[in-house]
Design a protein around this motif. Structure first.
Motif, PDB file in Angstrom:
ATOM      1  N   ASP A  80      16.958  25.910  49.717  1.00  0.00           N
ATOM      2  CA  ASP A  80      17.516  25.170  50.848  1.00  0.00           C
ATOM      3  C   ASP A  80      16.703  25.456  52.104  1.00  0.00           C
ATOM      4  O   ASP A  80      16.003  26.471  52.208  1.00  0.00           O
ATOM      5  N   ARG A  81      16.795  24.558  53.065  1.00  0.00           N
ATOM      6  CA  ARG A  81      15.961  24.599  54.270  1.00  0.00           C
ATOM      7  C   ARG A  81      16.075  25.937  55.001  1.00  0.00           C
ATOM      8  O   ARG A  81      15.097  26.451  55.536  1.00  0.00           O
ATOM      9  N   GLU A  82      17.262  26.504  55.012  1.00  0.00           N
ATOM     10  CA  GLU A  82      17.493  27.721  55.790  1.00  0.00           C
ATOM     11  C   GLU A  82      16.624  28.875  55.320  1.00  0.00           C
ATOM     12  O   GLU A  82      16.223  29.721  56.123  1.00  0.00           O
ATOM     13  N   ILE A  83      16.297  28.908  54.034  1.00  0.00           N
ATOM     14  CA  ILE A  83      15.471  29.994  53.520  1.00  0.00           C
ATOM     15  C   ILE A  83      14.062  29.526  53.160  1.00  0.00           C
ATOM     16  O   ILE A  83      13.099  30.305  53.208  1.00  0.00           O
ATOM     17  N   ALA A  84      13.914  28.238  52.831  1.00  0.00           N
ATOM     18  CA  ALA A  84      12.601  27.734  52.410  1.00  0.00           C
ATOM     19  C   ALA A  84      11.597  27.762  53.563  1.00  0.00           C
ATOM     20  O   ALA A  84      10.418  28.101  53.362  1.00  0.00           O
ATOM     21  N   TRP A  85      12.048  27.413  54.747  1.00  0.00           N
ATOM     22  CA  TRP A  85      11.123  27.377  55.885  1.00  0.00           C
ATOM     23  C   TRP A  85      10.624  28.777  56.263  1.00  0.00           C
ATOM     24  O   TRP A  85       9.409  28.973  56.406  1.00  0.00           O
ATOM     25  N   PRO A  86      11.490  29.789  56.400  1.00  0.00           N
ATOM     26  CA  PRO A  86      10.967  31.136  56.653  1.00  0.00           C
ATOM     27  C   PRO A  86      10.012  31.606  55.549  1.00  0.00           C
ATOM     28  O   PRO A  86       9.023  32.294  55.833  1.00  0.00           O
ATOM     29  N   ARG A  87      10.309  31.248  54.294  1.00  0.00           N
ATOM     30  CA  ARG A  87       9.430  31.652  53.189  1.00  0.00           C
ATOM     31  C   ARG A  87       8.053  31.009  53.334  1.00  0.00           C
ATOM     32  O   ARG A  87       7.017  31.666  53.135  1.00  0.00           O
ATOM     33  N   GLN A  88       8.021  29.730  53.719  1.00  0.00           N
ATOM     34  CA  GLN A  88       6.728  29.051  53.900  1.00  0.00           C
ATOM     35  C   GLN A  88       5.970  29.609  55.104  1.00  0.00           C
ATOM     36  O   GLN A  88       4.743  29.730  55.074  1.00  0.00           O
ATOM     37  N   ILE A  89       6.704  29.967  56.139  1.00  0.00           N
ATOM     38  CA  ILE A  89       6.067  30.622  57.287  1.00  0.00           C
ATOM     39  C   ILE A  89       5.423  31.936  56.842  1.00  0.00           C
ATOM     40  O   ILE A  89       4.298  32.273  57.245  1.00  0.00           O
ATOM     41  N   ALA A  90       6.129  32.683  56.016  1.00  0.00           N
ATOM     42  CA  ALA A  90       5.582  33.942  55.513  1.00  0.00           C
ATOM     43  C   ALA A  90       4.311  33.699  54.705  1.00  0.00           C
ATOM     44  O   ALA A  90       3.327  34.447  54.835  1.00  0.00           O
ATOM     45  N   MET A  91       4.310  32.664  53.896  1.00  0.00           N
ATOM     46  CA  MET A  91       3.107  32.318  53.123  1.00  0.00           C
ATOM     47  C   MET A  91       1.933  32.028  54.055  1.00  0.00           C
ATOM     48  O   MET A  91       0.809  32.505  53.843  1.00  0.00           O
ATOM     49  N   TYR A  92       2.200  31.244  55.080  1.00  0.00           N
ATOM     50  CA  TYR A  92       1.144  30.866  56.018  1.00  0.00           C
ATOM     51  C   TYR A  92       0.586  32.094  56.742  1.00  0.00           C
ATOM     52  O   TYR A  92      -0.632  32.286  56.818  1.00  0.00           O
ATOM     53  N   VAL A  93       1.483  32.929  57.277  1.00  0.00           N
ATOM     54  CA  VAL A  93       1.045  34.087  58.047  1.00  0.00           C
ATOM     55  C   VAL A  93       0.291  35.072  57.152  1.00  0.00           C
ATOM     56  O   VAL A  93      -0.730  35.647  57.553  1.00  0.00           O
ATOM     57  N   MET A  94       0.781  35.278  55.942  1.00  0.00           N
ATOM     58  CA  MET A  94       0.092  36.194  55.022  1.00  0.00           C
ATOM     59  C   MET A  94      -1.330  35.722  54.729  1.00  0.00           C
ATOM     60  O   MET A  94      -2.263  36.527  54.685  1.00  0.00           O
ATOM     61  N   ARG A  95      -1.483  34.422  54.538  1.00  0.00           N
ATOM     62  CA  ARG A  95      -2.816  33.919  54.207  1.00  0.00           C
ATOM     63  C   ARG A  95      -3.746  33.940  55.410  1.00  0.00           C
ATOM     64  O   ARG A  95      -4.954  34.158  55.276  1.00  0.00           O
TER      65      ARG A  95
END
Length: 522
Positions: free
Chosen positions: A454-469
């Motif tokens: 769901d959006r509430e958790i998917a967006w923070p997870r994608q942000i984490a992916m971006y920042v990690m990379r």
């Protein structure tokens, strides 16, 4: 009547005409010296007090003295010497001043400055009207004060230094500048005139000014968000000052105070009084609204308070360190109402803006600071207004207490530890990013690594992916393992989605920038 009796009567009449804080700050500590040939001489404790009394209260004092003596009187304010004569001591009022003496150095400072040395530091200060500073303005030249030389190990904490460079006028206003309902203090210096406008805060300033001039009818609610020390609270108080000047009932409160009050009201069964207090005002100013998130009783009460005020066309202004969508534990009905009006972000000042802020502060403090020093302090390491002012205070304190002219080399020594720490290269780890994302978005690490989409958790997870990379040298496999064993295609998809959002959405860019700032600051 002798001079002492005349001055005692004058003080009694002055006390009835001015506010108590004003009387305590400027008149207690004065005493009569002589009265001859129509000239009344009054001893005052400091050069600054002399200048202020001559500028603001000479006419009033002269008028009262003329009433008491029955003839024309000229008044002269003279700075008393450090050791008054016995005759002078007899004329001193016996009452003990009730207010704190202005400009007292903190007790834990490593050196003691004598009164005459200390007075010299502030003697160059004059009361000034704060106004927006033209970019090429220069501060008036003042004589560099003599200082105590035995200062090898000085504690130059900017807050301690602020204690004796702040104008007494601000102190006396602070003592009496309560909002009309007797609640939270509005800081006197936080006005629109004192706010330096730049590209980073132009929207927020314009919106707050429009709201202050027409409260309750446009941009309601007004929601400021941005990092710490950037001027959100300044604008909040400026709106309050404007409202009070218009005769409106203004209430400023932090979210912590609001929460504590509702808890106490429930405990003591006084919720009706609580609601009456908060729902019969014209302008409600709430600082750091993000802290009510997840507190059900507080959110419930604020929701109903919001509706009552909004339906009555009463103005609501709130601040937060992030936009409403990023406060993920906040109730959706509150989030939608915060987005109902205008969202105005406040960004770190750009270089030209930092220069203007420093020049404004220097002019206010009446210090002539070379342009090269201003430019040195305005380097990118100082990202917030609060940090800029602290660095300026530190440089001035260092130069003053070491009896050295202001120069880039002196500024470099004063800020050596500050800038050395700031210039460290931050190498983030995957674990730090996971912890920072969870803290910023207020989500559980297990949910971040879980299967929910769901959006509430998917967006923070994608942000984490971006920042990690972007911020680590970790491989796609390592990033996937840190986020619950996701494959490399999922990581690439999340990274691309955030990257696309950042290219097309200013708010996303700012969101990621604030997240990185928070992680790096720990």
């Amino acid at each position: 009547m002798n001079a002492k009796q005349i001055w005692q009567t004058t003080l009694e009449r002055l006390q009835a005409r001015v506010q108590p804080a004003v009387f305590t700050t400027w008149f207690q500590g004065t005493y009569a010296h002589s009265f001859q040939s129509g000239i009344f001489v009054v001893h005052v404790p400091t050069t600054f007090a002399k200048a202020h009394l001559e500028g603001r209260f000479a006419d009033m004092t002269r008028s009262i003295l003329s009433e008491i003596t029955g003839g024309p009187v000229e008044v002269q304010f003279v700075v008393a010497k450090e050791g008054p004569s016995p005759q002078d001591s007899e004329m001193r009022p016996t009452q003990t001043p009730t207010g704190k003496r202005p400009y007292r150095l903190p007790k834990n400072r490593p050196i003691k400055l004598k009164q005459d040395k200390y007075s010299s530091i502030i003697s160059g200060f004059e009361e000034t009207v704060i106004s927006p500073i033209v970019m090429n303005s220069t501060a008036p030249t003042t004589t560099r004060p003599t200082v105590h030389r035995s200062a090898d190990n000085l504690d130059l904490d900017s807050e301690n230094f602020q204690e004796y460079v702040e104008r007494p006028e601000q102190q006396q206003k602070g003592a009496g500048a309560m909002s009309r309902n007797g609640e939270g203090l509005l800081v006197p210096r936080y006005t629109f005139d004192a706010f330096i406008v730049g590209k980073s805060n132009q929207l927020a300033h314009a919106a707050s000014l429009a709201v202050a001039e027409n409260p309750g009818h446009i941009y309601n609610p007004l929601f400021f968000y941005g990092g710490v020390g950037l001027g959100k609270t300044h604008l909040l108080h400026a709106v309050g000052h404007k409202g009070e000047a218009a005769g409106l009932n203004v209430l400023y409160v932090t979210s912590e105070k609001f929460t504590n009050e509702i808890i106490n009201a429930i405990r003591s069964q006084k919720t009706a009084e609580f609601r009456t207090k908060y729902r019969q005002i014209d302008i409600l100013l709430v600082d750091d609204i993000q802290f009510i998130a997840g507190k059900e009783a507080t959110e419930e009460e604020f929701f109903h308070t919001f509706n009552t005020l909004h339906n009555a066309n009463k103005q609501i202004v709130v601040t937060s360190d992030r936009p409403p969508k990023a406060i993920h534990s906040l109730q959706d009905r509150l989030r939608s109402r915060f987005e109902w009006g205008l969202l105005a972000d406040v960004q770190p000042p750009e270089y030209e803006h930092r220069l203007a802020i420093l020049r404004s502060k220097a002019e206010l403090m009446r210090f002539a600071i070379p342009a090269s020093v201003i430019e040195y302090i305005a380097r990118p390491e100082c990202s917030s207004v609060r940090e800029l002012e602290g660095s300026l205070n530190r440089v001035i304190a260092y130069a003053t207490l070491h009896d050295q002219p202001l120069s880039v080399s002196v500024a470099a020594r004063a800020l050596e530890h500050v800038y050395t720490t700031s210039k460290q290269v931050f190498i983030l780890t995957i674990e730090e990013i996971v912890e920072g994302v969870c803290r910023y978005y207020n989500v559980d690490p297990e949910r971040l690594r879980g299967k929910q989409r769901d959006r509430e958790i998917a967006w923070p997870r994608q942000i984490a992916m971006y920042v990690m990379r972007e911020e680590t040298s970790a491989s796609l496999l390592q990033i996937g393992n840190a986020l619950g064993g996701r494959d490399h295609t999922t990581i690439i998809h999340g990274w691309e989605k955030v990257q696309a959002e950042m290219q097309n959405n200013d708010q996303t860019r700012r969101e990621v920038a604030r997240l990185l700032e928070m992680i790096r600051q720990g």
